[in-house]
Design a protein around this motif. Structure first.
Motif, PDB file in Angstrom:
ATOM      1  N   ASN A  92     -12.172   0.102  -0.062  1.00 41.76           N
ATOM      2  CA  ASN A  92     -12.037   0.219   1.380  1.00 41.76           C
ATOM      3  C   ASN A  92     -11.509   1.594   1.769  1.00 41.76           C
ATOM      4  O   ASN A  92     -12.026   2.242   2.688  1.00 41.76           O
ATOM      5  CB  ASN A  92     -11.095  -0.880   1.885  1.00 41.76           C
ATOM      6  N   ALA A  93     -10.498   2.055   1.052  1.00 40.68           N
ATOM      7  CA  ALA A  93      -9.891   3.355   1.361  1.00 40.68           C
ATOM      8  C   ALA A  93     -10.877   4.504   1.156  1.00 40.68           C
ATOM      9  O   ALA A  93     -10.985   5.406   1.993  1.00 40.68           O
ATOM     10  CB  ALA A  93      -8.652   3.559   0.494  1.00 40.68           C
ATOM     11  N   TYR A  94     -11.605   4.471   0.047  1.00 46.69           N
ATOM     12  CA  TYR A  94     -12.545   5.557  -0.232  1.00 46.69           C
ATOM     13  C   TYR A  94     -13.751   5.516   0.699  1.00 46.69           C
ATOM     14  O   TYR A  94     -14.261   6.563   1.115  1.00 46.69           O
ATOM     15  CB  TYR A  94     -12.988   5.508  -1.694  1.00 46.69           C
ATOM     16  N   ALA A  95     -14.221   4.311   1.035  1.00 48.48           N
ATOM     17  CA  ALA A  95     -15.337   4.200   1.976  1.00 48.48           C
ATOM     18  C   ALA A  95     -14.919   4.705   3.358  1.00 48.48           C
ATOM     19  O   ALA A  95     -15.687   5.400   4.034  1.00 48.48           O
ATOM     20  CB  ALA A  95     -15.815   2.753   2.064  1.00 48.48           C
ATOM     21  N   LEU A 238      -7.127  14.293   6.912  1.00 49.38           N
ATOM     22  CA  LEU A 238      -7.525  12.986   7.403  1.00 49.38           C
ATOM     23  C   LEU A 238      -6.514  11.913   6.971  1.00 49.38           C
ATOM     24  O   LEU A 238      -6.010  11.940   5.854  1.00 49.38           O
ATOM     25  CB  LEU A 238      -8.908  12.615   6.859  1.00 49.38           C
ATOM     26  N   LYS A 239      -6.257  10.959   7.861  1.00 50.94           N
ATOM     27  CA  LYS A 239      -5.337   9.874   7.548  1.00 50.94           C
ATOM     28  C   LYS A 239      -5.824   9.062   6.353  1.00 50.94           C
ATOM     29  O   LYS A 239      -5.019   8.606   5.532  1.00 50.94           O
ATOM     30  CB  LYS A 239      -5.171   8.955   8.760  1.00 50.94           C
ATOM     31  N   SER A 240      -7.130   8.889   6.253  1.00 50.25           N
ATOM     32  CA  SER A 240      -7.688   8.124   5.141  1.00 50.25           C
ATOM     33  C   SER A 240      -7.422   8.813   3.805  1.00 50.25           C
ATOM     34  O   SER A 240      -7.201   8.153   2.789  1.00 50.25           O
ATOM     35  CB  SER A 240      -9.188   7.900   5.336  1.00 50.25           C
ATOM     36  N   LYS A 241      -7.426  10.143   3.801  1.00 50.42           N
ATOM     37  CA  LYS A 241      -7.122  10.875   2.561  1.00 50.42           C
ATOM     38  C   LYS A 241      -5.642  10.761   2.222  1.00 50.42           C
ATOM     39  O   LYS A 241      -5.269  10.624   1.050  1.00 50.42           O
ATOM     40  CB  LYS A 241      -7.524  12.350   2.712  1.00 50.42           C
ATOM     41  N   GLN A 242      -4.800  10.785   3.227  1.00 45.21           N
ATOM     42  CA  GLN A 242      -3.374  10.612   2.997  1.00 45.21           C
ATOM     43  C   GLN A 242      -3.098   9.248   2.364  1.00 45.21           C
ATOM     44  O   GLN A 242      -2.273   9.131   1.456  1.00 45.21           O
ATOM     45  CB  GLN A 242      -2.610  10.752   4.310  1.00 45.21           C
ATOM     46  N   PHE A 243      -3.809   8.223   2.827  1.00 46.96           N
ATOM     47  CA  PHE A 243      -3.621   6.881   2.280  1.00 46.96           C
ATOM     48  C   PHE A 243      -4.057   6.819   0.818  1.00 46.96           C
ATOM     49  O   PHE A 243      -3.398   6.181  -0.012  1.00 46.96           O
ATOM     50  CB  PHE A 243      -4.392   5.852   3.101  1.00 46.96           C
ATOM     51  N   ILE A 244      -5.159   7.476   0.493  1.00 44.75           N
ATOM     52  CA  ILE A 244      -5.630   7.514  -0.898  1.00 44.75           C
ATOM     53  C   ILE A 244      -4.585   8.174  -1.796  1.00 44.75           C
ATOM     54  O   ILE A 244      -4.306   7.711  -2.906  1.00 44.75           O
ATOM     55  CB  ILE A 244      -6.982   8.245  -0.990  1.00 44.75           C
ATOM     56  N   ARG A 245      -3.987   9.244  -1.303  1.00 42.01           N
ATOM     57  CA  ARG A 245      -2.947   9.911  -2.084  1.00 42.01           C
ATOM     58  C   ARG A 245      -1.738   9.009  -2.269  1.00 42.01           C
ATOM     59  O   ARG A 245      -1.116   8.978  -3.341  1.00 42.01           O
ATOM     60  CB  ARG A 245      -2.555  11.221  -1.400  1.00 42.01           C
ATOM     61  N   GLN A 246      -1.380   8.258  -1.235  1.00 42.54           N
ATOM     62  CA  GLN A 246      -0.275   7.315  -1.346  1.00 42.54           C
ATOM     63  C   GLN A 246      -0.586   6.231  -2.374  1.00 42.54           C
ATOM     64  O   GLN A 246       0.285   5.843  -3.165  1.00 42.54           O
ATOM     65  CB  GLN A 246       0.013   6.678   0.007  1.00 42.54           C
TER      66      GLN A 246
END
Length: 257
Positions: A92-95, A238-246
Motif C-alpha cells: 500500500n505504501a509503495y503503491a 512526498l508524505k508517502s516517501k516519508q512513511f516508507i522511510r519510517q
C-alpha cells in the motif's frame, strides 16, 4: 480539448471528502493523465459506484473529461481492486508513493503517453507478489527525466566508454568510467551489480517483466541512489516517501529488539 464524454481506462489514485455527501476522486486516466473527478452523492448509502471508486481500483469508465477543471464519471464497468495492495501495508505504501510520484511528474489533464500502461503494470506486478521496492525503484529511475534530471546510465559521460567499470557521479550527472573516477572523489562508489540494475531499470518495460529477484544488499544500494537523486537533484518531499522511510526504521528496530 474543452470537455468530451468518452470511455477511458482509469486507476483510482486517491479521494477526499467534498461537501457533506460528495467526493473528489483523483484518477489516473489513459486519455488525459491525472484528473480530478467530482462524484456527486458518493458518500450516500447505496451509491451505485461505491466499489468502482475505492482506492487502488482500476477498470473501464465512461465520463466527461476536461483538461481544465473537474471531470465527471457517468458509469463504470469491469472494475476490480488491487486486493493485495489494499490490504498489505508495505505494498500500500509503495503503491501510494508511485501514484504520488506520477501525480507530481505530470500536469492534470495533459496526457501521459505510454506511462499509463507502465504504471498499471507496476501495480499489477506488486499486487501479484513482486518486490514492491524494486518496482518502485524502476518507476523512480524512469521518472527522473520528468523532473528535469536525465542521468547518463549506460556509458561514461566524459569519454563515452561502456567497457570499463562505471560509477555514478551526481556532480557530472551520470556514470564515470574507471579512467575518470579521479574527477569526483564524492562519486557514489557503487558496485557493478548495482550499476547493472540501474542501467536495466532505466529502460525496463514492466509490461514484459515476469519476475525479478535482487539481494537485500543490492536493494539497499539501489534505494540509496534513488534517495540521493530525489533528495539532492529533484528536491521532492512526498508524505508517502516519508512513511516508507519510517517503515524501514521500524523494521530495523524490530530486528534489533
Amino acid at each position: 480539448m474543452s470537455r468530451i464524454t468518452t470511455d477511458f481506462r482509469g486507476i483510482i489514485m486517491f479521494r477526499r471528502d467534498y461537501r457533506e455527501r460528495d467526493l473528489l476522486v483523483k484518477i489516473l486516466t489513459d486519455k488525459i493523465g491525472p484528473a480530478m473527478f467530482f462524484v456527486k452523492g458518493a458518500k450516500k448509502r447505496g451509491f451505485r459506484m461505491a466499489a468502482d471508486i475505492l482506492p487502488f481500483t482500476h477498470g473501464e469508465y465512461i465520463g466527461s473529461l476536461t483538461d481544465n477543471g473537474l471531470s465527471f464519471i457517468n458509469t463504470a464497468s469491469d472494475t476490480s481492486q488491487y486486493r493485495s495492495i489494499a490490504t498489505d501495508i508495505s505494498k500500500n505504501a509503495y503503491a501510494t508513493y508511485i501514484l504520488a510520484l506520477v501525480d507530481s511528474a505530470f500536469q492534470d489533464g495533459q496526457g501521459i503517453g505510454g506511462w499509463f500502461n507502465q504504471v498499471a503494470a507496476a501495480l499489477a506486478l506488486m499486487n501479484n507478489g513482486l518486490d514492491e521496492q524494486v518496482i518502485a525503484n524502476v518507476i523512480e529511475t524512469q521518472l527522473l527525466v520528468r523532473f528535469g534530471v536525465a542521468p547518463t546510465w549506460d556509458r561514461c559521460v566524459i569519454c563515452g566508454r561502456d567497457d570499463l567499470p562505471l560509477d555514478f557521479s551526481e556532480q557530472y550527472g551520470g556514470m564515470l568510467c574507471r579512467n575518470h573516477w579521479h574527477l569526483d572523489e564524492r562519486r557514489l562508489h557503487l558496485d557493478q551489480r548495482t550499476v547493472y540494475y540501474l542501467q536495466r531499470f532505466s529502460t525496463l518495460n514492466l509490461q514484459k517483466l515476469n519476475s525479478i529477484k535482487i539481494n537485500p544488499v543490492t536493494k539497499r544500494r539501489l534505494q540509496f541512489v534513488m534517495d540521493s537523486l530525489y533528495d539532492n537533484e529533484v528536491g521532492l518531499n512526498l508524505k508517502s516517501k516519508q512513511f516508507i522511510r519510517q517503515m524501514g526504521q521500524w523494521e530495523e528496530k524490530l530486528k534489533k529488539s
